[in-house]
Write an enzyme that holds these catalytic residues in place. Sequence first.
Site, mmCIF file in Angstrom:
data_model
loop_
_atom_site.group_PDB
_atom_site.id
_atom_site.type_symbol
_atom_site.label_atom_id
_atom_site.label_comp_id
_atom_site.label_asym_id
_atom_site.label_seq_id
_atom_site.Cartn_x
_atom_site.Cartn_y
_atom_site.Cartn_z
ATOM 1 N N ASP A 27 0.827 -1.204 0.000
ATOM 2 C CA ASP A 27 0.000 0.000 0.000
ATOM 3 C C ASP A 27 0.868 1.263 0.000
ATOM 4 O OD1 ASP A 27 -2.311 1.466 -0.003
ATOM 5 O OD2 ASP A 27 -2.709 1.244 2.137
ATOM 6 N N ASN A 29 1.332 3.422 -2.899
ATOM 7 C CA ASN A 29 1.886 3.870 -4.188
ATOM 8 C C ASN A 29 1.361 5.258 -4.564
ATOM 9 O OD1 ASN A 29 2.975 1.346 -4.274
ATOM 10 N ND2 ASN A 29 1.685 0.580 -5.924
ATOM 11 N N ARG A 31 0.109 7.635 -2.589
ATOM 12 C CA ARG A 31 0.642 8.700 -1.727
ATOM 13 C C ARG A 31 2.103 9.014 -2.059
ATOM 14 N NH1 ARG A 31 -1.343 5.766 3.434
ATOM 15 N NH2 ARG A 31 -1.975 4.316 1.804
ATOM 16 N N ARG A 40 -0.466 9.011 -10.154
ATOM 17 C CA ARG A 40 -0.499 7.788 -9.357
ATOM 18 C C ARG A 40 0.246 6.628 -10.032
ATOM 19 N NH1 ARG A 40 -3.964 7.182 -5.396
ATOM 20 N NH2 ARG A 40 -4.267 4.997 -5.907
ATOM 21 N N ASN A 75 -10.627 -2.998 -6.685
ATOM 22 C CA ASN A 75 -9.811 -2.087 -7.501
ATOM 23 C C ASN A 75 -10.344 -1.917 -8.921
ATOM 24 O OD1 ASN A 75 -6.559 -2.987 -6.030
ATOM 25 N ND2 ASN A 75 -8.023 -1.393 -5.442
ATOM 26 N N ARG A 78 -11.582 1.515 -9.780
ATOM 27 C CA ARG A 78 -10.684 2.682 -9.914
ATOM 28 C C ARG A 78 -10.793 3.244 -11.336
ATOM 29 N NH1 ARG A 78 -5.204 2.276 -6.255
ATOM 30 N NH2 ARG A 78 -6.290 1.762 -4.331
HETATM 31 C C1 FPP Z 1 -2.007 0.101 -3.349
HETATM 32 O O1 FPP Z 1 -1.562 1.426 -3.343
HETATM 33 C C2 FPP Z 1 -1.413 -0.610 -4.470
HETATM 34 C C3 FPP Z 1 -2.106 -1.137 -5.494
HETATM 35 C C4 FPP Z 1 -3.580 -1.081 -5.578
HETATM 36 C C5 FPP Z 1 -1.429 -1.773 -6.643
HETATM 37 C C6 FPP Z 1 -0.182 -2.539 -6.361
HETATM 38 C C7 FPP Z 1 0.597 -2.671 -7.611
HETATM 39 C C8 FPP Z 1 1.951 -2.656 -7.722
HETATM 40 C C9 FPP Z 1 2.818 -2.648 -6.566
HETATM 41 C C10 FPP Z 1 2.642 -2.628 -9.048
HETATM 42 C C11 FPP Z 1 2.359 -3.697 -10.037
HETATM 43 C C12 FPP Z 1 2.333 -5.079 -9.484
HETATM 44 C C13 FPP Z 1 3.094 -6.114 -9.926
HETATM 45 C C14 FPP Z 1 2.886 -7.467 -9.339
HETATM 46 C C15 FPP Z 1 4.140 -5.972 -10.926
HETATM 47 P P1 FPP Z 1 -2.611 2.600 -3.522
HETATM 48 O O2 FPP Z 1 -2.725 2.908 -4.954
HETATM 49 O O3 FPP Z 1 -3.908 2.259 -2.872
HETATM 50 O O4 FPP Z 1 -1.882 3.752 -2.729
HETATM 51 P P2 FPP Z 1 -2.541 4.931 -1.890
HETATM 52 O O5 FPP Z 1 -3.336 4.298 -0.786
HETATM 53 O O6 FPP Z 1 -1.359 5.692 -1.381
HETATM 54 O O7 FPP Z 1 -3.391 5.726 -2.825
#
Ligand code: FPP
Length: 255
Positions: A27, A29, A31, A40, A75, A78
């Site tokens: 979690d 990414n 932010r 994002r 998701n 989104r």
């Molecule tokens: C949550 O952060 C993350 C995700 C919903 C996606 C995770 C994906 C990756 C790490 C990259 C691709 C994956 C692979 C396996 C290559 P968020 O977007 O909810 O962050 P936030 O809460 O800060 O907005």
Amino acid sequence: MRGDKDSIDPAAYGIETVPSHVAIIMDGNGRWAKQRGRIRLLGHREGAKAVRRSVRFSYKVGVKHLTLFAFSAQNWARPESEVAGLMELLMEYLSGERRELIERGIRFRTVGDIERVAPRVREEIARLEQDSSDGTEMELIIALSYGGREDIVQAARSFAEDVKAGRVDPSSIDIESFSKRLYTGAIPDPDLLIRTSGEQRISNFMLWQLAYSELHITDVLWPDFSEEDYATALRDYSNRERRFGLTGAQVTGSK
Ligand code: FPP
């Protein structure tokens, strides 16, 4: 290839007990990107680098199963561009890492409602699942289009169908047989759940399987999650006493 120069001694990192199965809610990414005034998707792209680091470190330190929550059932709601970007990153990961995973004997699998995923992504996943299926060193499990409640519902539905057809006696349904119907099947439950970005929740991830998992929550945002952060989580796990509902004395054998 284990035992080669690529594996490391967990003790060198102060890790006494290596969990067999680590699950990670990646979690933060979004932010991470926002803090830098970027879109994002840039956070997700940086997050994909942290995926590579974590898979390598898991392999080196001897974790046998690593489950990464890459995309939840929720998701899908989104923005379309973010969903498309995440799928593209997954495609890049699959093609970019395929050789290394196979060479290292890392078996690749996904868990989740994969039918919702675009056919070209599904095909790439199926190809890597097939080509890495002989791997015995480690298992990399990507939770994709995955929800814990959805998982329990699909298992219950599959039992209901078998009961209706007379193939299953309801009295035979127990924890073990139910577990086998989940997307995770025979994969052992996670020993350790890591969640990055400081949020203190499970977010519909492996609700059944996490029943007795140890939790490690770090404020580090996923794109920043380093080998040292991972080692810190594993050290934290080493210091836990897992009781599975027993008393401490029962577990340690003391009076
Ligand atoms: C949550 O952060 C993350 C995700 C919903 C996606 C995770 C994906 C990756 C790490 C990259 C691709 C994956 C692979 C396996 C290559 P968020 O977007 O909810 O962050 P936030 O809460 O800060 O907005």
